[in-house]
Structure formats: structure tokens, C-alpha cells
Design an enzyme around this catalytic site. Structure first.
Site, PDB file in Angstrom:
ATOM      1  CG  LEU A  11      -2.006  -1.137   1.141  1.00  0.00           C
ATOM      2  CD1 LEU A  11      -2.846  -1.127   2.413  1.00  0.00           C
ATOM      3  CD2 LEU A  11      -2.885  -1.020  -0.094  1.00  0.00           C
ATOM      4  CB  ALA A  12       3.840   2.348  -1.836  1.00  0.00           C
ATOM      5  CB  SER A 131       2.510   1.916 -17.899  1.00  0.00           C
ATOM      6  OG  SER A 131       3.068   3.181 -18.244  1.00  0.00           O
ATOM      7  CE  LYS A 186       5.177  -0.282 -16.689  1.00  0.00           C
ATOM      8  NZ  LYS A 186       6.339   0.157 -15.961  1.00  0.00           N
ATOM      9  CG  HIS A 189       5.762   1.073 -21.405  1.00  0.00           C
ATOM     10  ND1 HIS A 189       6.222   1.738 -20.283  1.00  0.00           N
ATOM     11  CD2 HIS A 189       4.635   1.737 -21.760  1.00  0.00           C
ATOM     12  CE1 HIS A 189       5.429   2.744 -19.992  1.00  0.00           C
ATOM     13  NE2 HIS A 189       4.444   2.765 -20.871  1.00  0.00           N
ATOM     14  CG  ASN A 190       9.234   1.057 -17.783  1.00  0.00           C
ATOM     15  OD1 ASN A 190       8.081   1.209 -18.170  1.00  0.00           O
ATOM     16  ND2 ASN A 190       9.523   0.815 -16.523  1.00  0.00           N
ATOM     17  CD  GLU A 193       8.535   5.972 -18.686  1.00  0.00           C
ATOM     18  OE1 GLU A 193       9.064   6.315 -17.613  1.00  0.00           O
ATOM     19  OE2 GLU A 193       7.599   5.153 -18.753  1.00  0.00           O
ATOM     20  CE1 TYR A 194      14.246   4.162 -17.852  1.00  0.00           C
ATOM     21  CE2 TYR A 194      16.590   4.494 -18.185  1.00  0.00           C
ATOM     22  CZ  TYR A 194      15.543   4.109 -17.377  1.00  0.00           C
ATOM     23  OH  TYR A 194      15.802   3.670 -16.112  1.00  0.00           O
TER      24      TYR A 194
END
Length: 484
Positions: A11-12, A131, A186, A189-190, A193-194
Site C-alpha cells: 500500500l505505497a 504503467s 513493460k 515500454h520503459n 519511455e527513456y
């Protein structure tokens, strides 16, 4: 209380937001965290945000037993050992047919290992890329579940409602494929994103350092770009950043942010996988190298003192430019470079899919990235259409529509890079993208000389352009005789 539909552990902020999203869509949810304060915080938020059906547990057994069978539990904890520890916490209370979903940025092979280990207990396993950041988790992320198809069936009704909804395209979720494919997708995907973030930063640097645009002008430029072909989440937030003032000084906050970029590892994994699969991904690699160089802040400060001599210090002052022309050229250069970055990412996904037998659908992946996620952009719809037209498309660059756009923009692309080079402003992402394009479009490359060198010193052999087979030449002997 009645049994809940699903459970979530961790639960962050991301975990809290996803739990509230699920509850808001009408699915009662049990939540668990080792820290009681996080549980209380989540329950309080659920009350404040609409008396949502969220139920908190600090006892793992009670948490598991509160979920209806077959149970589905989402984990949103730090990748690596914490995931294994969380599984160990719950597995004694799970039964055959229950499923665990890891929603973190996990290394795909860890997911495959865990899926195998859980299958021996009769427990199903999914690795699900999530994401969209904190806002996406709360209001609609892009979801990339991979692993047990049966487990996906357990949560399909939930994720179809929880995911971002895009008009004329649907929910931004799909069953990606077997094994660790969801985590792998994913990860790439990141990596994209970079690349995207680096290219935008370079556009900013050229406009600011060479074009001398103010923060107000930069806001106007990026806001205008976000109305056209560059419409995307990252361009949108970039425009916003240039409007935020620093409460301490009254100036613009972006100018007070230290030029040192952090990272969590998925970009590095992407580059490592590209190397392992022999897939060229120079734009993504350049973005990673740029983060490494940004971390050398103290060294760069000292280097800037060394190179103040010899005319380098004043090099920027020698390049007066037409601002409106520069803005238009940089827009075109950014767009063309982005095409290359996405092409590299898609090629990496396809190469891994072939290696692993995942049968991943590139057009469908582009579709679920259209909303919710960090790289969401209007041109993803056109990427989807490109793969719909030709599922076996070798590279996005040769899709007729994208090819024409590159042709229309390459002159501006070259002007921007030449201007930046002459002004002493580095554009590693844009430059790598252009080099990628120029290499890919050429029928002949100087690789013939490299292979001849390899044969010269290592007898690695070579192929010929006119005769089939492998050949070796005694280059040294022939060259020596020629000198006599």
C-alpha cells in the site's frame, strides 16, 4: 463482512491508488500491508473518496481468507526479494486454483521462475506490467498481464473496467502472452519511455541553448506541439513544467532542478536485452548513456572549467538563429527521432517473442499504450494501423505512411543536429536516431571493411557479394608480397 472480489498487497501510493480504482469500479477489495499505518491511510482515503468497498487486514491469513474463491491477489511491492517474501507470506494460506498477480517492474525471468514454482502448488501466476504512475493507477492505467491465461480469466472483468478507456479503441489492457511476456513488454515500454524523455530533453536543450527561448516561450512551443502530431502525455507535462514557479526564489522551478537523472533499472535491462538479441536500439542506448553522464555532475563541473579555453566557452554565442524556423525544424526532428525509438522497441519485442514463442501482437500492444501509460501518444494509433496493415512489417521505418513522414522531415532533422554539433550542444538521442535511419536505409554499409579486418587478424572468414559460401584470404601474405 461478505467475501471480497480481489485482494491487493503493498500500500505505497501506487498500491493505494490501484486498490481505490478497483473499488470505485464496483469490486470490493481486501488490502494488506505490513505497516498498519498504511492500511489505516488507505481505509480513510476510501471513506473520503466515496465510501468505497475497501477492507484492511494486517494478518496475512485473515487477508487471504477474506477473498472469495478462486482467490486473486495483486502484489505491488518492490521487485526482487520482496516479491518472493510476499509470496511466502501468503502461499501457506492459498489453495489450488488461486492466483497471484505481480504488478511491479519485475525482471521477466523471475516471473517465469515464480510461475513454475507456484504451478507445483497448483497456484496460478501472472506478471502484469502497470504503467501510468500514481494518477494512472487511480484513474486508469495501461495494464500488460502475461502468464497464466486461466488466471487472466479470473481478473478480466476487473481489469477491463480498471484500465484506461480510449474512445474507438477500448480498454488499455490485453492478455499479452505466456510466461514473462507481460513483464518483458513493460520493460521495453520503459525503455521507449527513456528514449522519449531524452529526445524531448534534447529538443528543450537546442531551443533553450541555441535558440535562446525563455521558459514562457518553451511552454508555448510545447503546448502548441501537443495539439498536433506530437500530442502525448510527456509533451503535455513538459509544457506544464515550464509554467511552475519556485516558491523559494520566485523564478522557474525547472531551472533549480539539478541536472542529474535517476533510474530504477528497466532502461538498463532493455539495453542488455537488445544486445543479447542483436537488435539495434541506439536511441534507447543513448538515453541510458545520457543518464550515466548526467550522474557525473561534479566531473562535468570541473571539465567545464578545463574547456573554457580555446573558444569552446563562447561557441554558443556565434550561432544566431531564426527562432520560428528553429522551432519548426526541432519539431520535425523530434517526431522523426521518436519514430526510430518506437521502431527499435517494437523490433526488440518481436525478437524476444520469436525467441520465446510468445506470439506477441505488436499492433495490440500499440493499442493498449494509447491511454493510461507514460508513453501514450496520438501516433500510437498509427503504429497500430501500420501493424494491422502488415503484421510482418520488418520495421516501422518502411511502413509507407511513416516512410513518407521521415522523407518529409529528414532535411530539418539534419539541420537541427548540424546546428547543435556546431554550437557544442549534445544531441545523443537525435543523432543516434538519425544514424539508425541512415544505416537502415542504405543498401551498402562499410561493414565489408570490418569483416575483412576480422578475417585478416582472426581468420573469421567472410561472405562474398557474387559467390555463395564462406571464404578466407591470407591478407597479410598477399599485402606483404604486394609491397615487395
Amino acid at each position: 463482512m461478505a467475501l471480497t472480489r480481489i485482494g491487493l498487497a503493498g500500500l505505497a501510493v501506487m498500491g493505494q491508488n490501484l486498490a481505490l480504482n478497483i473499488a470505485e469500479k464496483g469490486f470490493p477489495i481486501s488490502v494488506y500491508n505490513r505497516s498498519a499505518s498504511k492500511i489505516d491511510e488507505t481505509i480513510e482515503r476510501a471513506k473520503l473518496e466515496g465510501n468505497l468497498p475497501v477492507y484492511g487486514f494486517s494478518d496475512p491469513q485473515a487477508f487471504v481468507k477474506s477473498i472469495r474463491k478462486p482467490r486473486a491477489i495483486i502484489m505491488l511491492v518492490k521487485a526482487g526479494a520482496p516479491v518472493d517474501q510476499t509470496i511466502s507470506t501468503f502461499s501457506p494460506f492459498l489453495e489450488a486454483g488461486d492466483c497471484i498477480i505481480d504488478g511491479g517492474n519485475e525482471w521477466y525471468e523471475n516471473t517465469e521462475r515464480r510461475e513454475k514454482e507456484m504451478s507445483e502448488l497448483g497456484i496460478l501466476y501472472l506478471g502484469m506490467g502497470v504503467s501510468g504512475g500514481e494518477e494512472g493507477a487511480r484513474h486508469g492505467p495501461s495494464l500488460m498481464p502475461g502468464g497464466s491465461f486461466q488466471a487472466y480469466g479470473y481478473i478480466k472483468d476487473i481489469v477491463l473496467k480498471v484500465a484506461a478507456q480510449v474512445p474507438d479503441s477500448g480498454p488499455c489492457v490485453t492478455y499479452v502472452g505466456p510466461g514473462g511476456s507481460g513483464n518483458f513488454v513493460k520493460m521495453v515500454h520503459n525503455g521507449i519511455e527513456y528514449g522519449d524523455m531524452q529526445l524531448i530533453a534534447e529538443a528543450y536543450d537546442v531551443l533553450k541553448s541555441v535558440g535562446r527561448l525563455s521558459n514562457d516561450e518553451l511552454h508555448q512551443v510545447f503546448a502548441e506541439w501537443n495539439k498536433g502530431e506530437l500530442l502525448s502525455f510527456l509533451v503535455e507535462i513538459t509544457a506544464d513544467i515550464f509554467t511552475v514557479k519556485d516558491e523559494k526564489t520566485g523564478g522557474y522551478l525547472v531551472d533549480k532542478v539539478l541536472d542529474k537523472t535517476g533510474m530504477k533499472g528497466t532502461g538498463k535491462w532493455t539495453v542488455q536485452q537488445a544486445a543479447d538479441l542483436s537488435v539495434a536500439a541506439p536511441t534507447i542506448e543513448a538515453s541510458l548513456d545520457s543518464r550515466f553522464l548526467s550522474g557525473l555532475k561534479e566531473e562535468r563541473v570541473e571539465a567545464s572549467k578545463v574547456f573554457k579555453t580555446g573558444g569552446l566557452y563562447d561557441i554558443l554565442n556565434n550561432h544566431p538563429v531564426d527562432k520560428s524556423k528553429l522551432v519548426d525544424d526541432v519539431r520535425k526532428a523530434l517526431y522523426a527521432s521518436k519514430i526510430c525509438s518506437y521502431a527499435q522497441g517494437m523490433n526488440l519485442i518481436r525478437a524476444k517473442s520469436i525467441q520465446k514463442g510468445w506470439d506477441l501482437q505488436l499492433g495490440e500492444l500499440a493499442r493498449i499504450w494509447k491511454g493510461g501509460c507514460i508513453i501514450r501518444a496520438i501516433f500510437l494509433d498509427r503504429i497500430k494501423k501500420a501493424y494491422d496493415r502488415n503484421p510482418n512489417l520488418a520495421n516501422l521505418l518502411v511502413d509507407p505512411e511513416f516512410a513518407n513522414e521521415i522523407i518529409d522531415r529528414h532535411a530539418a532533422w539534419r539541420r537541427v543536429i548540424c546546428l547543435a554539433v556546431n554550437a557544442g550542444v549534445s544531441t545523443p538521442g537525435m543523432s543516434a536516431s538519425l544514424a539508425y535511419f541512415d544505416s537502415y536505409r542504405r543498401e551498402s554499409l562499410p561493414a565489408n571493411l570490418v569483416q575483412a579486418q576480422r578475417d585478416y587478424f582472426g581468420a573469421h572468414t567472410y561472405e562474398r557479394t557474387d559467390i555463395d559460401g564462406a571464404f578466407h584470404t591470407e591478407w597479410f601474405k598477399i599485402a606483404t608480397l604486394a609491397r615487395i
